[in-house]
Design a protein around this motif. Structure first.
Motif, PDB file in Angstrom:
ATOM      1  N   LEU A   4       0.864  -1.179   0.000  1.00  0.00           N
ATOM      2  CA  LEU A   4       0.000   0.000   0.000  1.00  0.00           C
ATOM      3  C   LEU A   4       0.904   1.233   0.000  1.00  0.00           C
ATOM      4  N   VAL A   5       0.766   2.054  -1.067  1.00  0.00           N
ATOM      5  CA  VAL A   5       1.624   3.240  -1.220  1.00  0.00           C
ATOM      6  C   VAL A   5       0.775   4.478  -0.947  1.00  0.00           C
ATOM      7  N   PHE A   6       1.149   5.243   0.083  1.00  0.00           N
ATOM      8  CA  PHE A   6       0.427   6.457   0.459  1.00  0.00           C
ATOM      9  C   PHE A   6       1.086   7.666  -0.209  1.00  0.00           C
ATOM     10  N   CYS A  54      -7.268  -9.783  -0.620  1.00  0.00           N
ATOM     11  CA  CYS A  54      -7.037  -8.660   0.303  1.00  0.00           C
ATOM     12  C   CYS A  54      -8.316  -7.848   0.383  1.00  0.00           C
ATOM     13  N   PHE A  55      -8.809  -7.606   1.616  1.00  0.00           N
ATOM     14  CA  PHE A  55     -10.056  -6.886   1.821  1.00  0.00           C
ATOM     15  C   PHE A  55      -9.811  -5.684   2.742  1.00  0.00           C
ATOM     16  N   VAL A  56     -10.466  -4.552   2.436  1.00  0.00           N
ATOM     17  CA  VAL A  56     -10.405  -3.359   3.275  1.00  0.00           C
ATOM     18  C   VAL A  56     -11.783  -3.123   3.852  1.00  0.00           C
ATOM     19  N   SER A  57     -11.860  -2.813   5.161  1.00  0.00           N
ATOM     20  CA  SER A  57     -13.134  -2.605   5.838  1.00  0.00           C
ATOM     21  C   SER A  57     -13.070  -1.291   6.620  1.00  0.00           C
ATOM     22  N   ASP A  58     -14.097  -0.473   6.484  1.00  0.00           N
ATOM     23  CA  ASP A  58     -14.187   0.770   7.243  1.00  0.00           C
ATOM     24  C   ASP A  58     -14.672   0.473   8.654  1.00  0.00           C
ATOM     25  N   GLU A  74     -16.956  -2.512   3.071  1.00  0.00           N
ATOM     26  CA  GLU A  74     -15.949  -3.554   2.867  1.00  0.00           C
ATOM     27  C   GLU A  74     -15.812  -3.767   1.367  1.00  0.00           C
ATOM     28  N   SER A  75     -14.562  -3.930   0.919  1.00  0.00           N
ATOM     29  CA  SER A  75     -14.336  -4.117  -0.515  1.00  0.00           C
ATOM     30  C   SER A  75     -13.050  -4.911  -0.710  1.00  0.00           C
ATOM     31  N   ARG A  76     -13.065  -5.732  -1.771  1.00  0.00           N
ATOM     32  CA  ARG A  76     -11.857  -6.482  -2.135  1.00  0.00           C
ATOM     33  C   ARG A  76     -10.985  -5.602  -3.005  1.00  0.00           C
ATOM     34  N   LEU A  77      -9.687  -5.582  -2.727  1.00  0.00           N
ATOM     35  CA  LEU A  77      -8.762  -4.715  -3.430  1.00  0.00           C
ATOM     36  C   LEU A  77      -8.146  -5.453  -4.603  1.00  0.00           C
ATOM     37  N   LYS A  78      -7.987  -4.713  -5.697  1.00  0.00           N
ATOM     38  CA  LYS A  78      -7.345  -5.245  -6.915  1.00  0.00           C
ATOM     39  C   LYS A  78      -6.151  -4.358  -7.257  1.00  0.00           C
ATOM     40  N   GLU A  79      -5.350  -4.838  -8.175  1.00  0.00           N
ATOM     41  CA  GLU A  79      -4.151  -4.120  -8.592  1.00  0.00           C
ATOM     42  C   GLU A  79      -4.514  -2.718  -9.067  1.00  0.00           C
ATOM     43  N   GLY A  80      -3.848  -1.719  -8.477  1.00  0.00           N
ATOM     44  CA  GLY A  80      -4.023  -0.337  -8.912  1.00  0.00           C
ATOM     45  C   GLY A  80      -5.211   0.376  -8.308  1.00  0.00           C
ATOM     46  N   ASP A  81      -5.958  -0.289  -7.402  1.00  0.00           N
ATOM     47  CA  ASP A  81      -7.089   0.392  -6.762  1.00  0.00           C
ATOM     48  C   ASP A  81      -6.590   1.571  -5.926  1.00  0.00           C
ATOM     49  N   ARG A  82      -7.368   2.670  -6.012  1.00  0.00           N
ATOM     50  CA  ARG A  82      -7.051   3.866  -5.206  1.00  0.00           C
ATOM     51  C   ARG A  82      -7.940   3.842  -3.970  1.00  0.00           C
ATOM     52  N   VAL A  83      -7.311   3.854  -2.812  1.00  0.00           N
ATOM     53  CA  VAL A  83      -8.019   3.779  -1.539  1.00  0.00           C
ATOM     54  C   VAL A  83      -7.792   5.095  -0.798  1.00  0.00           C
ATOM     55  N   ALA A  84      -8.905   5.689  -0.297  1.00  0.00           N
ATOM     56  CA  ALA A  84      -8.816   6.953   0.433  1.00  0.00           C
ATOM     57  C   ALA A  84      -9.299   6.733   1.850  1.00  0.00           C
ATOM     58  N   PHE A  85      -8.437   7.049   2.813  1.00  0.00           N
ATOM     59  CA  PHE A  85      -8.797   7.018   4.234  1.00  0.00           C
ATOM     60  C   PHE A  85      -8.986   8.477   4.673  1.00  0.00           C
ATOM     61  N   ALA A  90      -4.127   6.524  -1.142  1.00  0.00           N
ATOM     62  CA  ALA A  90      -3.176   5.412  -1.241  1.00  0.00           C
ATOM     63  C   ALA A  90      -3.510   4.582  -2.476  1.00  0.00           C
ATOM     64  N   VAL A  91      -2.512   3.804  -2.951  1.00  0.00           N
ATOM     65  CA  VAL A  91      -2.684   2.925  -4.116  1.00  0.00           C
ATOM     66  C   VAL A  91      -2.278   1.511  -3.700  1.00  0.00           C
ATOM     67  N   PHE A  92      -3.127   0.554  -4.071  1.00  0.00           N
ATOM     68  CA  PHE A  92      -2.875  -0.844  -3.704  1.00  0.00           C
ATOM     69  C   PHE A  92      -2.194  -1.565  -4.865  1.00  0.00           C
ATOM     70  N   TYR A  93      -1.135  -2.329  -4.539  1.00  0.00           N
ATOM     71  CA  TYR A  93      -0.431  -3.153  -5.524  1.00  0.00           C
ATOM     72  C   TYR A  93      -0.370  -4.593  -5.000  1.00  0.00           C
ATOM     73  N   GLN A  94      -0.542  -5.548  -5.916  1.00  0.00           N
ATOM     74  CA  GLN A  94      -0.493  -6.961  -5.540  1.00  0.00           C
ATOM     75  C   GLN A  94       0.904  -7.395  -5.125  1.00  0.00           C
ATOM     76  N   GLY A  95       1.895  -6.726  -5.623  1.00  0.00           N
ATOM     77  CA  GLY A  95       3.279  -7.025  -5.279  1.00  0.00           C
ATOM     78  C   GLY A  95       3.998  -5.725  -4.954  1.00  0.00           C
ATOM     79  N   ALA A  96       5.280  -5.692  -5.306  1.00  0.00           N
ATOM     80  CA  ALA A  96       6.073  -4.488  -5.056  1.00  0.00           C
ATOM     81  C   ALA A  96       5.608  -3.380  -5.983  1.00  0.00           C
ATOM     82  N   PRO A  97       5.596  -2.159  -5.524  1.00  0.00           N
ATOM     83  CA  PRO A  97       5.172  -1.044  -6.382  1.00  0.00           C
ATOM     84  C   PRO A  97       6.189  -0.798  -7.476  1.00  0.00           C
ATOM     85  N   PRO A  98       5.739  -0.258  -8.589  1.00  0.00           N
ATOM     86  CA  PRO A  98       6.693   0.029  -9.668  1.00  0.00           C
ATOM     87  C   PRO A  98       7.667   1.114  -9.231  1.00  0.00           C
TER      88      PRO A  98
END
Length: 208
Positions: A4-6, A54-58, A74-85, A90-98
């Motif tokens: 997760l990259v903030f 991977c799941f995110v829950s408020d 609650e939502s399942r995260l996929k590659e490149g999803d943008r998540v706002a807290f 933040a951006v979710f990556y399945q592996g290491a970020p580019p």
């Protein structure tokens, strides 16, 4: 390992690797990922890693949690999803970020400026006579002079004095008539004649 990259408002980037199990996010110090921002609640959200993904829950936060701009519980995260807290993105990556490759600085080519010859000094300005010539009088136009009125001023002063004296005498006569009932001019003449001593001239005749 999922990451997760903030992306923070000051331009800095925070990277967090998600481990199996539960990762808590919030402003409280006991959170796994501490986000000290006003829009983030003390216990804002959790992220669960498992075999199903991977799941995110408020966690009933004040400003909510959004995935790709949609408010979720609650939502399942996929590659490149943008998540706002809250306001933290933040951006979710399945592996290491580019890797972020910095753009090379453009090559600066120095081009010397062409030599410009110095401007020649301007020639001296010719002297000019700016004095205006006297206007020529048209002989057909007659020049008239105003009459001298200096004597009229003296005559006016004499008239004013005479009027003042006359008004003064009339005032005295009216006051004298009111107080004595007599004639001012006659009384004045009597006083003047009484003040002059009488002179008697006798002619002597020699006796023979």
């Amino acid at each position: 390992m999922p990451t997760l990259v903030f992306h923070l408002d000051d331009g800095s980037v925070l990277t967090h690797e998600l481990e199996d199990g539960v990762t808590t996010l919030g402003r409280h110090p006991d959170s796994v990922v501490v986000l000290e921002f006003p829009s983030v609640s003390a216990h804002h959200a959790i992220i669960e890693m498992g075999e199903g993904g991977c799941f995110v829950s408020d966690q009933k936060s004040s400003n909510g949690t959004r995935v790709n701009g949609v408010v979720i519980e609650e939502s399942r995260l996929k590659e490149g999803d943008r998540v706002a807290f809250g306001d933290v993105q933040a951006v979710f990556y399945q592996g290491a970020p580019p890797e972020m490759v910095e753009a090379p600085e453009p090559e600066v080519i120095y081009v010397p400026a062409p030599e410009v010859p110095a401007p020649e000094s301007p020639p001296p300005m010719p002297q000019r006579n700016y004095r205006q010539p006297k206007p020529r009088r048209n002989p057909k136009v007659k020049v008239t002079s105003y009459p001298d009125t200096s004597d009229s001023g003296c005559a006016t002063a004499v008239i004013v004095i005479a009027l003042f004296v006359t008004a003064f005498i009339i005032g005295l006569a009216m006051r004298h008539s009111k107080e004595t009932g007599g004639n001012f001019i006659t009384d004045m003449l009597d006083k003047i004649s009484g003040a002059v001593p009488k002179i008697t001239i006798e002619k002597k005749v020699d006796e023979p």
